[in-house]
Design a protein around this motif. Sequence first.
Motif, PDB file in Angstrom:
ATOM      1  N   ALA A 188       0.852  -1.190   0.000  1.00 50.34           N
ATOM      2  CA  ALA A 188       0.000   0.000   0.000  1.00 50.34           C
ATOM      3  C   ALA A 188       0.883   1.234   0.000  1.00 50.34           C
ATOM      4  N   THR A 189       0.452   2.255  -0.724  1.00 46.05           N
ATOM      5  CA  THR A 189       1.202   3.499  -0.771  1.00 46.05           C
ATOM      6  C   THR A 189       0.278   4.639  -1.175  1.00 46.05           C
ATOM      7  N   GLU A 190       0.747   5.843  -0.965  1.00 43.31           N
ATOM      8  CA  GLU A 190       0.044   7.049  -1.415  1.00 43.31           C
ATOM      9  C   GLU A 190       0.991   7.807  -2.329  1.00 43.31           C
ATOM     10  N   VAL A 191       0.722   7.739  -3.612  1.00 45.85           N
ATOM     11  CA  VAL A 191       1.648   8.241  -4.613  1.00 45.85           C
ATOM     12  C   VAL A 191       1.571   9.761  -4.726  1.00 45.85           C
ATOM     13  N   THR A 192       2.744  10.385  -4.682  1.00 52.21           N
ATOM     14  CA  THR A 192       2.886  11.786  -5.074  1.00 52.21           C
ATOM     15  C   THR A 192       3.812  11.816  -6.280  1.00 52.21           C
ATOM     16  N   ALA A 193       3.344  12.376  -7.365  1.00 51.89           N
ATOM     17  CA  ALA A 193       4.134  12.414  -8.599  1.00 51.89           C
ATOM     18  C   ALA A 193       4.225  13.842  -9.114  1.00 51.89           C
ATOM     19  N   LEU A 194       5.395  14.194  -9.634  1.00 50.95           N
ATOM     20  CA  LEU A 194       5.600  15.470 -10.310  1.00 50.95           C
ATOM     21  C   LEU A 194       6.280  15.185 -11.639  1.00 50.95           C
ATOM     22  N   TRP A 195       5.735  15.726 -12.717  1.00 55.19           N
ATOM     23  CA  TRP A 195       6.387  15.565 -14.006  1.00 55.19           C
ATOM     24  C   TRP A 195       6.538  16.923 -14.680  1.00 55.19           C
ATOM     25  N   ARG A 196       7.683  17.093 -15.339  1.00 56.67           N
ATOM     26  CA  ARG A 196       7.956  18.365 -16.015  1.00 56.67           C
ATOM     27  C   ARG A 196       7.791  18.184 -17.516  1.00 56.67           C
ATOM     28  N   TYR A 197       7.037  19.082 -18.110  1.00 58.01           N
ATOM     29  CA  TYR A 197       6.846  19.060 -19.553  1.00 58.01           C
ATOM     30  C   TYR A 197       8.062  19.659 -20.256  1.00 58.01           C
ATOM     31  N   SER A 198       8.255  19.283 -21.492  1.00 55.21           N
ATOM     32  CA  SER A 198       9.428  19.734 -22.243  1.00 55.21           C
ATOM     33  C   SER A 198       9.217  21.078 -22.934  1.00 55.21           C
ATOM     34  N   TYR A 199       8.011  21.644 -22.851  1.00 54.43           N
ATOM     35  CA  TYR A 199       7.737  22.928 -23.502  1.00 54.43           C
ATOM     36  C   TYR A 199       8.521  24.044 -22.812  1.00 54.43           C
ATOM     37  N   GLU A 200       9.213  24.857 -23.617  1.00 56.33           N
ATOM     38  CA  GLU A 200      10.121  25.858 -23.056  1.00 56.33           C
ATOM     39  C   GLU A 200       9.646  27.288 -23.253  1.00 56.33           C
ATOM     40  N   GLN A 262       9.241  12.736 -11.053  1.00 53.00           N
ATOM     41  CA  GLN A 262       9.669  12.436  -9.682  1.00 53.00           C
ATOM     42  C   GLN A 262       8.508  11.764  -8.960  1.00 53.00           C
ATOM     43  N   LEU A 263       8.804  10.655  -8.289  1.00 54.65           N
ATOM     44  CA  LEU A 263       7.779   9.909  -7.562  1.00 54.65           C
ATOM     45  C   LEU A 263       8.176   9.761  -6.102  1.00 54.65           C
ATOM     46  N   LYS A 264       7.205   9.945  -5.237  1.00 51.70           N
ATOM     47  CA  LYS A 264       7.370   9.683  -3.810  1.00 51.70           C
ATOM     48  C   LYS A 264       6.299   8.690  -3.405  1.00 51.70           C
ATOM     49  N   MET A 265       6.734   7.531  -2.852  1.00 55.27           N
ATOM     50  CA  MET A 265       5.797   6.451  -2.539  1.00 55.27           C
ATOM     51  C   MET A 265       6.125   5.876  -1.160  1.00 55.27           C
ATOM     52  N   PRO A 266       5.534   6.410  -0.100  1.00 55.57           N
ATOM     53  CA  PRO A 266       5.750   5.840   1.232  1.00 55.57           C
ATOM     54  C   PRO A 266       5.217   4.419   1.306  1.00 55.57           C
ATOM     55  N   ASN A 267       5.944   3.571   2.012  1.00 56.17           N
ATOM     56  CA  ASN A 267       5.510   2.189   2.204  1.00 56.17           C
ATOM     57  C   ASN A 267       4.600   2.146   3.427  1.00 56.17           C
ATOM     58  N   ILE A 268       3.283   2.167   3.190  1.00 58.12           N
ATOM     59  CA  ILE A 268       2.309   2.187   4.277  1.00 58.12           C
ATOM     60  C   ILE A 268       2.093   0.748   4.743  1.00 58.12           C
ATOM     61  N   HIS A 269       2.441   0.478   5.999  1.00 54.69           N
ATOM     62  CA  HIS A 269       2.533  -0.898   6.466  1.00 54.69           C
ATOM     63  C   HIS A 269       1.191  -1.472   6.904  1.00 54.69           C
ATOM     64  N   PHE A 270       0.968  -2.722   6.519  1.00 52.88           N
ATOM     65  CA  PHE A 270      -0.102  -3.557   7.055  1.00 52.88           C
ATOM     66  C   PHE A 270       0.583  -4.726   7.756  1.00 52.88           C
ATOM     67  N   LEU A 271       0.571  -4.711   9.089  1.00 51.64           N
ATOM     68  CA  LEU A 271       1.339  -5.674   9.860  1.00 51.64           C
ATOM     69  C   LEU A 271       0.539  -6.947  10.101  1.00 51.64           C
ATOM     70  N   PRO A 272       1.146  -8.114   9.818  1.00 49.56           N
ATOM     71  CA  PRO A 272       0.453  -9.379  10.092  1.00 49.56           C
ATOM     72  C   PRO A 272       0.120  -9.516  11.575  1.00 49.56           C
ATOM     73  N   VAL A 273      -1.072 -10.024  11.855  1.00 46.69           N
ATOM     74  CA  VAL A 273      -1.522 -10.180  13.236  1.00 46.69           C
ATOM     75  C   VAL A 273      -1.579 -11.665  13.592  1.00 46.69           C
ATOM     76  N   ASN A 274      -0.898 -12.057  14.691  1.00 47.85           N
ATOM     77  CA  ASN A 274      -1.025 -13.389  15.276  1.00 47.85           C
ATOM     78  C   ASN A 274      -1.774 -13.252  16.599  1.00 47.85           C
ATOM     79  N   LEU A 275      -2.770 -14.086  16.823  1.00 52.25           N
ATOM     80  CA  LEU A 275      -3.620 -13.988  18.002  1.00 52.25           C
ATOM     81  C   LEU A 275      -3.442 -15.205  18.899  1.00 52.25           C
TER      82      LEU A 275
END
Length: 311
Positions: A188-200, A262-275
Motif C-alpha cells: 500500500a502506498t500514497e503516490v505523489t508524482a511530479l512531471w515536467r513538460y518539455s515545452y520551453e 519524480q515519484l514519492k511512494m511511502p511504504n504504508i505498512h499492514f502488519l500481520p496479526v497473530n492472536l
Amino acid sequence: MGEKVEGLEFSQSHGKERVRVARVWKSKDGQRHFVVEWRVSINLLSDCINSYLRDDNSDIVATDTMKNTEIFALVGNTVYAKAKECSEILSAEDFAILLAKHFTSFYRQVTTAIVKIVEKPWERVSVDGFKLGSEKHTTEAIVKKSGALQLTSGIEGLSVLKTTKSGFEGFIRDKYTVLPDTRERMLATEVTALWRYSYESVNSIPQKPLYFTEKYLDIKKVLVDTFFGSPKEGVYSPSVQSTLYQMAKATLNRFPDIASIQLKMPNIHFLPVNLSNKDGQIVKFNDDVFLPTDEPHGSIEASLSRSRSKL
C-alpha cells in the motif's frame, strides 16, 4: 536570481497564497455543466529592492492586487476576473500560464511569475452533479517576461493497495533487523508524482482544449496500471523501489513531451496479526488479518529524467 546589496547576496519575492476559486462552465443548451475548484498561489519576482532598503513601495505590486484586477477592482480579484474571462473550459495548466502571463506582461517591474494550482478532484455522477474524489491534480507554471516557460504538473494523494503479488527479501540484516523475508505481503502506498513538460515557451504549448487535463488523466492511468499490472495476471513487486522505477519509466516511455518525473511512494505498512486463543495457543497469521498503520512508514522517492533534463 540574487543581487549584490551592501556587499551581500540578496534575493526576494512576494505573492499571495491559497486564493480559492471555483468555475462552472455550462453548455449552450444548459444541459451539461463542467466544474473545477482550484487553490491558487502566486509568487512574483520583481524589481522592488527599494521597498526593502529605502522604505519606497512605488515598485511593489501589492499582494491584494494579485486578487484585485484593474477592471474588477471593486468587486473581484485577478484570479476571479481571469476565471470569469475564460468563457471556454480550460485546464489548470492553461489557467496557471494565463495568470503568469498577465503579471509578467502587465507590470513592468515583474520579471518572473510563478503560479501554482491545486485542483480538487470533483467527479461527475450525473448530468449536473459531482462527488469529491481523493487524489488532487497539481500544476506550477513559471513564466518569464521573455515568454520562457517551465511547466510542472503532478498528482497528490493517489492511494493504491494490492493484497498479493508483492514481497521483500534479500535485504541487509544486522542485530536490529526483525523483519522476515517474504514473497507475499500487502503493498500500500500514497503516490505523489511530479512531471515536467518539455515545452520551453508559452508559445510552444499545445493549443488543443483540455490537452493537459487529458494528459493528467492518461498519466494517472499509466501509473496505476503499472502498479497493479494486467487485470488477469497482475505483476509481482519485489520492492516499492522496483515498482516506483517501473512506474516512472512507463511514464517517460509513453509520453514523449514529459522530460522528467519524480515519484514519492511511502511504504504504508499492514502488519500481520497473530492472536492467542483462550488456551494460550497462537493462531497463526495466514495472509488474512492485518493491523493497518500510517506512522511510522517507509519513505521511498526517486526521479527519472531524459538525458540533459532536470526536474
